[in-house]
Design a protein around this motif. Structure first.
Motif, PDB file in Angstrom:
ATOM      1  N   TYR A 126      -1.529   8.863  -7.424  1.00  0.00           N
ATOM      2  CA  TYR A 126      -0.890   8.976  -6.118  1.00  0.00           C
ATOM      3  C   TYR A 126      -0.591  10.425  -5.756  1.00  0.00           C
ATOM      4  O   TYR A 126      -0.086  11.201  -6.562  1.00  0.00           O
ATOM      5  CB  TYR A 126       0.414   8.172  -6.093  1.00  0.00           C
ATOM      6  CG  TYR A 126       1.264   8.430  -4.862  1.00  0.00           C
ATOM      7  CD1 TYR A 126       0.939   7.845  -3.642  1.00  0.00           C
ATOM      8  CD2 TYR A 126       2.357   9.282  -4.924  1.00  0.00           C
ATOM      9  CE1 TYR A 126       1.713   8.095  -2.520  1.00  0.00           C
ATOM     10  CE2 TYR A 126       3.135   9.536  -3.807  1.00  0.00           C
ATOM     11  CZ  TYR A 126       2.807   8.936  -2.611  1.00  0.00           C
ATOM     12  OH  TYR A 126       3.567   9.184  -1.491  1.00  0.00           O
ATOM     13  N   CYS A 127      -0.895  10.786  -4.513  1.00  0.00           N
ATOM     14  CA  CYS A 127      -0.506  12.054  -3.918  1.00  0.00           C
ATOM     15  C   CYS A 127       0.042  11.765  -2.527  1.00  0.00           C
ATOM     16  O   CYS A 127      -0.525  10.947  -1.797  1.00  0.00           O
ATOM     17  CB  CYS A 127      -1.679  13.020  -3.805  1.00  0.00           C
ATOM     18  SG  CYS A 127      -2.128  13.848  -5.348  1.00  0.00           S
ATOM     19  N   ASP A 177       0.845  -1.186   0.000  1.00  0.00           N
ATOM     20  CA  ASP A 177       0.000   0.000   0.000  1.00  0.00           C
ATOM     21  C   ASP A 177       0.885   1.241   0.000  1.00  0.00           C
ATOM     22  O   ASP A 177       1.808   1.360   0.807  1.00  0.00           O
ATOM     23  CB  ASP A 177      -0.890  -0.016   1.245  1.00  0.00           C
ATOM     24  CG  ASP A 177      -1.992   1.038   1.168  1.00  0.00           C
ATOM     25  OD1 ASP A 177      -1.728   2.142   0.655  1.00  0.00           O
ATOM     26  OD2 ASP A 177      -3.103   0.752   1.633  1.00  0.00           O
ATOM     27  N   ALA A 178       0.589   2.184  -0.908  1.00  0.00           N
ATOM     28  CA  ALA A 178       1.409   3.392  -1.030  1.00  0.00           C
ATOM     29  C   ALA A 178       1.391   4.215   0.247  1.00  0.00           C
ATOM     30  O   ALA A 178       2.313   4.980   0.504  1.00  0.00           O
ATOM     31  CB  ALA A 178       0.915   4.244  -2.208  1.00  0.00           C
ATOM     32  N   ARG A 179       0.347   4.047   1.067  1.00  0.00           N
ATOM     33  CA  ARG A 179       0.288   4.823   2.301  1.00  0.00           C
ATOM     34  C   ARG A 179       1.280   4.317   3.338  1.00  0.00           C
ATOM     35  O   ARG A 179       1.680   5.054   4.233  1.00  0.00           O
ATOM     36  CB  ARG A 179      -1.139   4.785   2.865  1.00  0.00           C
ATOM     37  CG  ARG A 179      -2.159   5.554   2.024  1.00  0.00           C
ATOM     38  CD  ARG A 179      -3.575   5.290   2.493  1.00  0.00           C
ATOM     39  NE  ARG A 179      -3.949   3.893   2.307  1.00  0.00           N
ATOM     40  CZ  ARG A 179      -5.157   3.405   2.588  1.00  0.00           C
ATOM     41  NH1 ARG A 179      -6.093   4.195   3.079  1.00  0.00           N
ATOM     42  NH2 ARG A 179      -5.428   2.132   2.380  1.00  0.00           N
ATOM     43  N   SER A 213      -3.343   1.185 -13.409  1.00  0.00           N
ATOM     44  CA  SER A 213      -2.184   0.790 -12.646  1.00  0.00           C
ATOM     45  C   SER A 213      -0.976   0.703 -13.564  1.00  0.00           C
ATOM     46  O   SER A 213      -1.057   0.192 -14.670  1.00  0.00           O
ATOM     47  CB  SER A 213      -2.426  -0.566 -11.970  1.00  0.00           C
ATOM     48  OG  SER A 213      -3.489  -0.455 -11.048  1.00  0.00           O
ATOM     49  N   PRO A 269       4.324   4.421  -8.236  1.00  0.00           N
ATOM     50  CA  PRO A 269       3.198   4.522  -7.312  1.00  0.00           C
ATOM     51  C   PRO A 269       1.901   4.143  -8.022  1.00  0.00           C
ATOM     52  O   PRO A 269       1.858   4.073  -9.252  1.00  0.00           O
ATOM     53  CB  PRO A 269       3.198   6.003  -6.922  1.00  0.00           C
ATOM     54  CG  PRO A 269       3.788   6.692  -8.110  1.00  0.00           C
ATOM     55  CD  PRO A 269       4.801   5.740  -8.684  1.00  0.00           C
ATOM     56  N   TRP A 315       6.833   9.747  -7.438  1.00  0.00           N
ATOM     57  CA  TRP A 315       6.639   9.584  -5.996  1.00  0.00           C
ATOM     58  C   TRP A 315       6.713  10.906  -5.239  1.00  0.00           C
ATOM     59  O   TRP A 315       6.231  11.016  -4.107  1.00  0.00           O
ATOM     60  CB  TRP A 315       7.698   8.637  -5.430  1.00  0.00           C
ATOM     61  CG  TRP A 315       7.392   7.171  -5.579  1.00  0.00           C
ATOM     62  CD1 TRP A 315       7.922   6.299  -6.469  1.00  0.00           C
ATOM     63  CD2 TRP A 315       6.450   6.416  -4.799  1.00  0.00           C
ATOM     64  NE1 TRP A 315       7.396   5.045  -6.300  1.00  0.00           N
ATOM     65  CE2 TRP A 315       6.477   5.086  -5.274  1.00  0.00           C
ATOM     66  CE3 TRP A 315       5.592   6.724  -3.743  1.00  0.00           C
ATOM     67  CZ2 TRP A 315       5.701   4.064  -4.736  1.00  0.00           C
ATOM     68  CZ3 TRP A 315       4.811   5.718  -3.202  1.00  0.00           C
ATOM     69  CH2 TRP A 315       4.864   4.405  -3.699  1.00  0.00           C
ATOM     70  N   ARG A 339       8.533   5.970   0.569  1.00  0.00           N
ATOM     71  CA  ARG A 339       8.950   6.382  -0.769  1.00  0.00           C
ATOM     72  C   ARG A 339      10.421   6.748  -0.837  1.00  0.00           C
ATOM     73  O   ARG A 339      10.994   6.811  -1.931  1.00  0.00           O
ATOM     74  CB  ARG A 339       8.083   7.555  -1.251  1.00  0.00           C
ATOM     75  CG  ARG A 339       8.127   8.787  -0.349  1.00  0.00           C
ATOM     76  CD  ARG A 339       7.202   9.876  -0.849  1.00  0.00           C
ATOM     77  NE  ARG A 339       7.204  11.042   0.040  1.00  0.00           N
ATOM     78  CZ  ARG A 339       6.853  12.270  -0.341  1.00  0.00           C
ATOM     79  NH1 ARG A 339       6.478  12.487  -1.585  1.00  0.00           N
ATOM     80  NH2 ARG A 339       6.867  13.278   0.512  1.00  0.00           N
TER      81      ARG A 339
END
Length: 484
Positions: free
Chosen positions: A214-215, A3-5, A481, A210, A134, A9
C-alpha cells in the motif's frame, strides 16, 4: 476489507487514539494509593506501590508478545483480546475489598497488575504498528499522535477516578463539569474496568492493516540518499552491540526517574501539603481539596507527558537524537535535584510537569533511535527488547520512591464512610528528598553516558540477502495479504 483507495485511513487513527487514551490510564495509580491505605492501614508504602511496579513491568513484557502475535492475528483481533483482558483485570480488582489485608495485596497484584498489564501490552502495540503502515508519508506525525494519546490518558481518567472514589463533580482545572456518584475505591476499579473493556474493544474494531504494498494516492516512496548504506540488524546481532546496552541503561535511567514521579505524584503532593496543616484532624473538605489538587497534578503532567512525545521528536529532527536525549537527561536531573524545594503548588506543578515532558520524550525518541541504529525490518522485536528497560524502570522507579521515603509521622484526616458519616483515617507523611536526589544523579549520569553513543557498524550479512535491504524511510507492508 474495503478497497484501500476508498477507505478513510484516518478512521484507523481515530481507533488508535481511542485505544491509546484508554490504556494511558495506567499512569493514574497514585490517585488510588491514599484511599487504599485508608482501607488497608497495615500496608506499607512499599506494598501499596507494588501493583504500580508490576503493571508497568508486565506491560513492557506483553508488548513483545503482542507484537509477535499481531503479525498472525492482525491488530483488530489482538487489540480486542487486550481490551477484554484489561477490562476483566480491573473488574476483578473491584473484588479486592472482600479479602484480608495480606490476601488483598496478592489479589490486587494478580488482577490489576498482571492481567491489566498483559491487556495493556497486547493492545498498546497494535495502534502504533497499524498507523505506521497506513501513513508511510506521515510516519513521524502519526507515531507521535499515537504515543501522545497514551501519555494523555491520565488527563481524563485521574479526575474521573478521584471523583468516583470520594464522590462529587468531575473537575478539570478546578472547574466542576458534571456530578458523579461515590463508588468508593473498589467500585472505581469496577467502573474503570467496564469503561476500558468497551472503549478498547470498540477502538480496536477500527484497526486494520492495509493491503500488501500500500502507498497513499499521489505519494512516491523517497529514494535513498546517494552513498547511503543502511544496516538491518536481527535481534541477536543487535544484542551483541555495545551501543544497545548503553541505550538500554540510559533508557532505564530515564524511565526510573520519570515513573518515580508519575506513579507517586499524588501522595508526594499530599505529603507536601498536609505537612503544613494546623487543624488536626484535617477536615474532610480540606482533605478533599488537597486530593483534588493531587489528582489535577496527575492530569496536568499527563498533558506534558503527551506533549513531550511530539515536542522532543521534532527537536531531535533538528539537533539529532543523541544531543536531544542528553539535553532531556540534564533537564530532568536538575529538576529532580530541586523538586523537594518546590512545595508551593504552582512550583510543584511546574516541576513534575517538566519531568513528565522529558519522560514522554524518552518514549518517543528511543523507538526512533532503535530504527536509526538497527533498521526497521525487525523493529517490532528489536524495540520490544529495548523497551524492557522501560519495564525495569517501572519496577525500580516506584520502588525507589517508596523505599527511600523517610517516615515523617502520621496525620489524622476525616473522610465520609459508606453511611456518609465522618470517619478518621491516618495519612503517613513522607519525605522524598533522598529519592529525588538519587533520581537526579542517575539522570545526569545517563547524560554523560550519551557521550559514548555511536551508531553501530553494519553486521555481517549473507551476501545473498543484501538486495533485500531497504532504506529506513521505506518499510515493506508484506509480501502477501495481512490479517485485519
Amino acid at each position: 476489507m474495503r478497497d484501500a483507495r476508498t477507505f478513510n485511513r484516518w478512521l484507523v487513527v481515530a481507533g488508535a487514539l481511542i485505544v491509546q487514551v484508554s490504556l494511558g490510564a495506567v499512569y493514574i495509580w497514585s490517585v488510588f494509593q491514599t484511599p487504599l491505605l485508608g482501607v488497608f492501614p497495615g500496608w506499607s508504602e512499599a506494598q501499596v506501590t507494588l501493583p504500580a511496579q508490576i503493571v508497568i513491568a508486565t506491560f513492557a513484557l506483553a508488548v513483545i508478545f503482542g507484537g509477535q502475535i499481531q503479525d498472525r492475528l492482525g491488530p483488530r483481533g489482538v487489540g480486542t483480546i487486550g481490551g477484554v483482558v484489561l477490562g476483566t483485570g480491573l473488574i476483578l480488582a473491584g473484588l479486592t475489598g472482600n479479602f484480608s489485608e495480606e490476601e488483598a495485596l496478592f489479589w490486587l497484584v494478580g488482577t490489576y497488575a498482571v492481567l491489566g498489564g498483559i491487556g495493556i501490552g497486547m493492545a498498546y502495540v497494535c495502534p502504533i504498528a497499524t498507523c505506521v503502515k497506513w501513513f508511510p508519508d506521515r510516519r513521524g506525525l502519526i507515531t507521535g499522535l499515537a504515543v501522545a494519546g497514551f501519555g494523555a490518558g491520565a488527563f481524563f481518567f485521574a479526575p474521573l477516578a478521584r471523583a468516583l472514589i470520594t464522590g462529587g463533580s468531575y473537575q478539570l482545572f478546578g472547574i466542576g463539569l458534571f456530578p458523579l456518584p461515590r463508588a468508593g475505591i473498589f467500585g472505581t476499579f469496577t467502573v474503570l474496568g467496564c469503561i476500558f473493556l468497551v472503549t478498547v474493544v470498540l477502538g480496536a474494531q477500527l484497526l486494520r492493516n492495509p493491503p500488501a504494498g500500500y502507498c497513499p494516492p499521489g505519494w512516491t516512496p523517497p529514494a535513498p540518499a546517494a552513498g547511503t548504506v543502511h544496516a538491518e540488524f536481527t535481534p541477536r546481532q543487535m544484542l551483541r552491540t555495545p551501543v544497545f546496552w548503553v541505550l538500554w541503561v540510559t533508557y532505564l535511567a530515564g524511565s526510573t526517574a520519570g515513573l518515580m514521579i508519575i506513579m507517586k505524584a499524588a501522595p508526594i503532593w499530599q505529603s507536601f501539603s498536609l505537612a503544613t496543616v494546623a487543624e488536626i484532624p484535617v477536615p474532610h473538605e480540606h482533605f478533599v481539596a488537597v486530593s483534588s489538587a493531587a489528582a489535577m497534578a496527575v492530569a496536568v503532567l499527563a498533558i506534558f507527558n503527551a506533549g513531550g512525545r511530539i515536542l522532543w521528536g521534532r527537536v531531535s529532527d533538528t539537533f539529532g537524537r543523541e544531543r536531544t536525549l542528553m539535553l532531556m537527561f540534564i533537564l530532568c536531573g536538575l529538576l529532580l535535584l530541586g523538586l523537594d524545594w518546590m512545595r508551593a503548588y504552582p512550583l510543584y506543578l511546574l516541576g513534575v510537569s517538566l519531568i513528565a515532558l522529558c519522560f514522554g520524550g524518552y518514549l518517543a525518541l528511543y523507538p526512533a533511535v532503535a530504527a536509526d541504529y538497527f533498521g526497521t525490518r525487525n523493529i517490532g522485536v528489536n524495540y520490544g527488547l529495548l523497551f524492557t528497560a522501560y519495564g525495569a524502570g517501572g519496577l525500580l522507579g516506584p520502588h525507589l520512591a517508596a523505599s527511600l521515603m523517610h517516615d515523617a509521622g502520621g496525620i489524622d484526616y476525616q473522610v465520609l464512610d459508606a453511611t456518609d458519616a465522618l470517619a478518621t483515617r491516618l495519612f503517613q507523611l513522607g519525605e522524598y528528598h533522598t529519592a529525588f536526589m538519587v533520581g537526579g544523579v542517575i539522570c545526569l549520569a545517563a547524560a554523560a553516558l550519551m557521550l559514548a553513543v555511536r551508531a553501530p557498524h553494519a553486521p555481517l550479512t549473507d551476501p545473498a540477502r543484501c538486495s533485500d535491504m531497504r532504506p529506513t524511510g521505506i518499510q515493506p507492508v508484506g509480501q502477501g495479504s495481512e490479517p485485519a
